[in-house]
Design an enzyme around this catalytic site. Sequence first.
Site, PDB file in Angstrom:
ATOM      1  CB  ILE A   1      -0.787  -0.012   1.601  1.00  0.00           C
ATOM      2  CG1 ILE A   1      -2.088   0.665   0.951  1.00  0.00           C
ATOM      3  CG2 ILE A   1      -0.230   0.188   2.646  1.00  0.00           C
ATOM      4  CD1 ILE A   1      -3.470   0.514   2.050  1.00  0.00           C
TER       5      ILE A   1
ATOM      6  CG  ASN B   1      11.543  -5.892   7.436  1.00  0.00           C
ATOM      7  OD1 ASN B   1      12.587  -5.843   7.041  1.00  0.00           O
ATOM      8  ND2 ASN B   1      10.862  -4.985   6.726  1.00  0.00           N
TER       9      ASN B   1
ATOM     10  CG  HIS C   1       5.206  -9.392   5.280  1.00  0.00           C
ATOM     11  ND1 HIS C   1       4.989  -9.429   6.739  1.00  0.00           N
ATOM     12  CD2 HIS C   1       6.043  -8.382   5.364  1.00  0.00           C
ATOM     13  CE1 HIS C   1       5.274  -8.504   7.456  1.00  0.00           C
ATOM     14  NE2 HIS C   1       6.163  -7.651   6.616  1.00  0.00           N
TER      15      HIS C   1
HETATM   16  P1  5GP Z   1       7.014  -4.968   7.567  1.00  0.00           P
HETATM   17  O1  5GP Z   1       7.343  -3.797   8.046  1.00  0.00           O
HETATM   18  O2  5GP Z   1       6.382  -5.538   8.606  1.00  0.00           O
HETATM   19  O3  5GP Z   1       7.942  -5.712   7.030  1.00  0.00           O
HETATM   20  O4  5GP Z   1       6.269  -4.566   6.339  1.00  0.00           O
HETATM   21  C1  5GP Z   1       4.472  -4.318   6.210  1.00  0.00           C
HETATM   22  C2  5GP Z   1       4.345  -3.779   4.992  1.00  0.00           C
HETATM   23  O5  5GP Z   1       2.833  -3.731   4.744  1.00  0.00           O
HETATM   24  C3  5GP Z   1       4.754  -2.177   4.895  1.00  0.00           C
HETATM   25  O6  5GP Z   1       5.420  -2.018   3.727  1.00  0.00           O
HETATM   26  C4  5GP Z   1       3.364  -1.616   4.554  1.00  0.00           C
HETATM   27  O7  5GP Z   1       3.387  -0.562   3.438  1.00  0.00           O
HETATM   28  C5  5GP Z   1       2.611  -2.765   3.974  1.00  0.00           C
HETATM   29  N1  5GP Z   1       0.922  -2.453   4.431  1.00  0.00           N
HETATM   30  C6  5GP Z   1       0.493  -2.189   5.953  1.00  0.00           C
HETATM   31  N2  5GP Z   1      -0.837  -2.319   5.993  1.00  0.00           N
HETATM   32  C7  5GP Z   1      -1.144  -2.647   4.377  1.00  0.00           C
HETATM   33  C8  5GP Z   1      -2.459  -2.957   3.635  1.00  0.00           C
HETATM   34  O8  5GP Z   1      -3.565  -2.641   4.259  1.00  0.00           O
HETATM   35  N3  5GP Z   1      -2.302  -3.125   2.577  1.00  0.00           N
HETATM   36  C9  5GP Z   1      -1.141  -3.419   1.839  1.00  0.00           C
HETATM   37  N4  5GP Z   1      -1.324  -3.824   0.654  1.00  0.00           N
HETATM   38  N5  5GP Z   1      -0.011  -3.254   2.450  1.00  0.00           N
HETATM   39  C10 5GP Z   1       0.050  -2.907   3.740  1.00  0.00           C
END
Ligand code: 5GP
Length: 123
Positions: free
Chosen positions: A35, A92, A105
Amino acid sequence: MKTYDDNNIFAKILRGEIPNDTVYEDDHVLAFRDINPQAPVHVLVIPKGAYVDMTDFSANASDAELTAYFRALAKIANLLGVEDDGYRLISNTGKNGEQDVPHLHVHIAGGRRLRRMLQPSED
Ligand code: 5GP
């Protein structure tokens, strides 16, 4: 062992409660555009099973889930058109890894030359 939170945002995406821009799906894997993209191509690849992070997944996922997930990563990179010029996979994990969403992820980032991966600590 960390407890899986059924209310995390990716669990809601998997249940269809929140929309997503899907780029790939199979029995075990969903991939959708981030997003808040940090690169021209920025896709998140998640297993459909409830796994907190790579530690949980590698210890507890079935062979079928593990195989499907790792095969999907490179397949999706190819579908996204970043294979030839290269790309980065990031997963991460936990507090020090700055993991925000507690469902495993892998980020696929590409479409431009990425900077060096790790920045000096800000602490
Ligand atoms: P992390 O910091 O956990 O490695 O990455 C989480 C990722 O999820 C971030 O890059 C953030 O932009 C993405 N993200 C968070 N909420 C949403 C959402 O509702 N939809 C999508 N498509 N991505 C999301």
